[in-house]
Design a protein around this motif. Structure first.
Motif, mmCIF file in Angstrom:
data_model
loop_
_atom_site.group_PDB
_atom_site.id
_atom_site.type_symbol
_atom_site.label_atom_id
_atom_site.label_comp_id
_atom_site.label_asym_id
_atom_site.label_seq_id
_atom_site.Cartn_x
_atom_site.Cartn_y
_atom_site.Cartn_z
ATOM 1 N N GLU A 1 15.131 -5.073 40.619
ATOM 2 C CA GLU A 1 15.227 -6.509 40.351
ATOM 3 C C GLU A 1 15.942 -6.786 39.035
ATOM 4 O O GLU A 1 16.176 -7.944 38.688
ATOM 5 C CB GLU A 1 13.823 -7.121 40.339
ATOM 6 N N GLY A 2 16.290 -5.720 38.297
ATOM 7 C CA GLY A 2 16.959 -5.878 37.013
ATOM 8 C C GLY A 2 17.752 -4.641 36.664
ATOM 9 O O GLY A 2 18.246 -3.935 37.552
ATOM 10 N N PRO A 3 17.841 -4.300 35.374
ATOM 11 C CA PRO A 3 18.728 -3.226 34.917
ATOM 12 C C PRO A 3 18.153 -1.818 34.992
ATOM 13 O O PRO A 3 18.822 -0.872 34.570
ATOM 14 C CB PRO A 3 18.992 -3.615 33.459
ATOM 15 N N TYR A 4 16.943 -1.674 35.513
ATOM 16 C CA TYR A 4 16.283 -0.363 35.490
ATOM 17 C C TYR A 4 16.070 0.161 36.911
ATOM 18 O O TYR A 4 15.089 -0.198 37.573
ATOM 19 C CB TYR A 4 14.943 -0.454 34.766
ATOM 20 N N PRO A 5 16.977 1.008 37.409
ATOM 21 C CA PRO A 5 16.829 1.530 38.766
ATOM 22 C C PRO A 5 15.743 2.584 38.896
ATOM 23 O O PRO A 5 15.291 2.888 40.004
ATOM 24 C CB PRO A 5 18.205 2.137 39.062
ATOM 25 N N ASP A 6 15.299 3.157 37.765
ATOM 26 C CA ASP A 6 14.289 4.209 37.805
ATOM 27 C C ASP A 6 13.626 4.313 36.430
ATOM 28 O O ASP A 6 14.063 3.691 35.458
ATOM 29 C CB ASP A 6 14.901 5.549 38.210
ATOM 30 N N SER A 7 12.574 5.117 36.365
ATOM 31 C CA SER A 7 11.836 5.242 35.105
ATOM 32 C C SER A 7 12.662 5.948 34.029
ATOM 33 O O SER A 7 12.444 5.728 32.834
ATOM 34 C CB SER A 7 10.524 5.987 35.335
ATOM 35 N N LEU A 8 13.606 6.799 34.441
ATOM 36 C CA LEU A 8 14.432 7.503 33.467
ATOM 37 C C LEU A 8 15.224 6.523 32.602
ATOM 38 O O LEU A 8 15.369 6.723 31.390
ATOM 39 C CB LEU A 8 15.379 8.473 34.180
ATOM 40 N N THR A 9 15.733 5.448 33.213
ATOM 41 C CA THR A 9 16.505 4.476 32.430
ATOM 42 C C THR A 9 15.611 3.730 31.444
ATOM 43 O O THR A 9 16.062 3.341 30.365
ATOM 44 C CB THR A 9 17.225 3.480 33.348
ATOM 45 N N VAL A 10 14.349 3.529 31.796
ATOM 46 C CA VAL A 10 13.403 2.910 30.854
ATOM 47 C C VAL A 10 13.158 3.853 29.682
ATOM 48 O O VAL A 10 13.160 3.444 28.516
ATOM 49 C CB VAL A 10 12.078 2.552 31.568
ATOM 50 N N ILE A 11 12.952 5.140 29.989
ATOM 51 C CA ILE A 11 12.699 6.127 28.937
ATOM 52 C C ILE A 11 13.884 6.218 27.983
ATOM 53 O O ILE A 11 13.727 6.290 26.762
ATOM 54 C CB ILE A 11 12.402 7.503 29.572
ATOM 55 N N ARG A 12 15.094 6.194 28.543
ATOM 56 C CA ARG A 12 16.304 6.348 27.730
ATOM 57 C C ARG A 12 16.740 5.058 27.034
ATOM 58 O O ARG A 12 17.686 5.076 26.253
ATOM 59 C CB ARG A 12 17.447 6.855 28.604
ATOM 60 N N SER A 13 16.065 3.963 27.310
ATOM 61 C CA SER A 13 16.500 2.671 26.772
ATOM 62 C C SER A 13 16.313 2.557 25.265
ATOM 63 O O SER A 13 16.940 1.718 24.619
ATOM 64 C CB SER A 13 15.732 1.534 27.460
ATOM 65 N N GLY A 14 15.413 3.361 24.701
ATOM 66 C CA GLY A 14 15.106 3.251 23.281
ATOM 67 C C GLY A 14 14.138 2.126 22.945
ATOM 68 O O GLY A 14 13.757 1.949 21.787
ATOM 69 N N VAL A 15 13.724 1.385 23.973
ATOM 70 C CA VAL A 15 12.841 0.239 23.751
ATOM 71 C C VAL A 15 11.404 0.696 23.470
ATOM 72 O O VAL A 15 10.709 0.104 22.642
ATOM 73 C CB VAL A 15 12.869 -0.713 24.965
ATOM 74 N N LEU A 16 10.959 1.745 24.128
ATOM 75 C CA LEU A 16 9.540 2.114 24.077
ATOM 76 C C LEU A 16 9.062 2.385 22.657
ATOM 77 O O LEU A 16 8.012 1.879 22.243
ATOM 78 C CB LEU A 16 9.286 3.343 24.962
ATOM 79 N N GLN A 17 9.831 3.180 21.930
ATOM 80 C CA GLN A 17 9.396 3.567 20.579
ATOM 81 C C GLN A 17 9.273 2.361 19.657
ATOM 82 O O GLN A 17 8.440 2.352 18.744
ATOM 83 C CB GLN A 17 10.380 4.573 19.969
ATOM 84 N N ARG A 18 10.083 1.333 19.872
ATOM 85 C CA ARG A 18 10.046 0.156 18.990
ATOM 86 C C ARG A 18 8.735 -0.606 19.095
ATOM 87 O O ARG A 18 8.398 -1.407 18.224
ATOM 88 C CB ARG A 18 11.221 -0.781 19.319
ATOM 89 N N PHE A 19 7.986 -0.338 20.171
ATOM 90 C CA PHE A 19 6.715 -1.046 20.369
ATOM 91 C C PHE A 19 5.521 -0.110 20.255
ATOM 92 O O PHE A 19 4.421 -0.437 20.715
ATOM 93 C CB PHE A 19 6.730 -1.767 21.721
ATOM 94 N N GLY A 20 5.735 1.049 19.634
ATOM 95 C CA GLY A 20 4.611 1.926 19.326
ATOM 96 C C GLY A 20 4.213 2.899 20.407
ATOM 97 O O GLY A 20 3.134 3.517 20.317
ATOM 98 N N VAL A 21 5.050 3.073 21.426
ATOM 99 C CA VAL A 21 4.724 4.051 22.468
ATOM 100 C C VAL A 21 4.839 5.464 21.892
ATOM 101 O O VAL A 21 5.819 5.802 21.232
ATOM 102 C CB VAL A 21 5.664 3.895 23.685
ATOM 103 N N ARG A 22 3.818 6.296 22.137
ATOM 104 C CA ARG A 22 3.839 7.685 21.674
ATOM 105 C C ARG A 22 3.833 8.686 22.824
ATOM 106 O O ARG A 22 4.340 9.788 22.684
ATOM 107 C CB ARG A 22 2.626 7.969 20.780
ATOM 108 N N GLU A 23 3.237 8.289 23.950
ATOM 109 C CA GLU A 23 3.095 9.210 25.080
ATOM 110 C C GLU A 23 3.454 8.483 26.371
ATOM 111 O O GLU A 23 3.012 7.349 26.595
ATOM 112 C CB GLU A 23 1.657 9.730 25.159
ATOM 113 N N VAL A 24 4.244 9.138 27.207
ATOM 114 C CA VAL A 24 4.668 8.541 28.474
ATOM 115 C C VAL A 24 4.261 9.459 29.619
ATOM 116 O O VAL A 24 4.603 10.650 29.636
ATOM 117 C CB VAL A 24 6.197 8.329 28.509
ATOM 118 N N SER A 25 3.519 8.922 30.561
ATOM 119 C CA SER A 25 3.220 9.645 31.798
ATOM 120 C C SER A 25 4.358 9.427 32.781
ATOM 121 O O SER A 25 4.904 8.316 32.874
ATOM 122 C CB SER A 25 1.909 9.156 32.412
#
Length: 273
Positions: free
Chosen positions: A91-115
């Motif tokens: 529905e948007g710019p992320y076809p899979d979880s890999l693109t979310v991981i590589r986006s660089g967005v997660l770390q900016r909001f305090g994410v430390r661990e990703v399942s």
């Protein structure tokens, strides 16, 4: 749990050890407020929220940032589960979880661990070689992004493919914690319905090993036999590394929590004898 399960979590709170990780799903029929409220309830009750990020349901980077920002306000961003999600088309710019991981967005909001997702019995719509390639790429991307990884699997009924898959994960050099999915106690028809939906093996031999019969679909079934057999096999396989369980609460949070507490008590009692 889902965004609708806050009352169920409150009902089960005294049965769940403090500090337990509780995943909060990202369903298409729930909104931002419900997801954040559920994550907040998990945190306030003394547990560790693991909100889901459903890549193909995210309509924009702004939506991802808004969700993570709201989660950060309630202290619920350290652990997340990044998954592709159900929609066939993103529905948007992320076809899979890999693109979310590589986006660089997660770390900016305090994410430390990703399942990330694992599929010991495969996926009905994705070839095995693609699943393995994606797992390799996501594990590598998380390491490159400086994020800890957990491999969280779809639920299984049979220990044999699970143990084979665990060994294959380790042979590929992935040493992250693995959490093997197993259903908490639930109605047999309900369990088999979920199994068919996710392409999980549910033939007569396998479900007999799990502890129920296809000829008698009344009543409920729990994962006692699966968990006991898996524990024995893991103890005999030093290559398996760090492996834990993840419960799918198809029969409800309280029923699953009660089962887990009684199972642990029975194991402790047996060890003393």
């Amino acid at each position: 749990m889902t965004g609708k399960d806050i009352a169920g979590l409150e009902e089960a709170r005294d049965m769940i050890p403090q500090g337990t990780k509780i995943n909060v799903t990202f369903l298409g029929n729930e909104d931002l407020e419900m997801r954040v409220a559920a994550a907040k309830a998990v945190k306030e009750l003394g547990f560790v929220p693991v909100p889901h990020l459903s890549a193909r349901r995210l309509r924009s980077q702004d939506e991802l940032e808004e969700f993570l920002g709201r989660l950060q306000e309630v202290g619920a961003t350290e652990h997340v589960f990044a998954v592709g999600g159900d929609p066939a088309e993103p529905e948007g710019p992320y076809p899979d979880s890999l693109t979310v991981i590589r986006s660089g967005v997660l770390q900016r909001f305090g994410v430390r661990e990703v399942s990330i997702a694992g599929y010991p019995e495969g996926h009905p719509d994705i070839p095995d070689d693609v699943l393995w390639r994606h797992l390799d790429e996501k594990a590598l991307a998380l390491a490159q992004e400086g994020l800890d990884a957990v491999v969280l699997t779809q639920f299984a009924f049979d220990t044999e493919p699970v143990m084979t898959w665990i060994d294959q994960v380790r042979e590929r050099g992935i040493d992250a914690q693995i959490r093997i999915g197993t259903p908490g106690p639930a109605g047999i028809k309900r369990l088999l319905g979920f199994a068919r939906r996710f392409g999980i093996g549910a033939n007569a031999m396998i479900v007999k090993k799990y502890g129920f019969s296809l000829t008698n679909l009344m009543g409920t079934a729990g994962p006692d036999r699966f968990v006991s057999d898996l524990a024995t096999l893991l103890a005999d396989d030093p290559k398996s590394g760090d492996v834990k369980l993840h419960f799918y609460t198809f029969g409800g949070l309280l029923a699953t929590s009660q089962w887990a507490r009684e199972f642990v008590a029975a194991q402790s009692s047996g060890a003393r004898r």
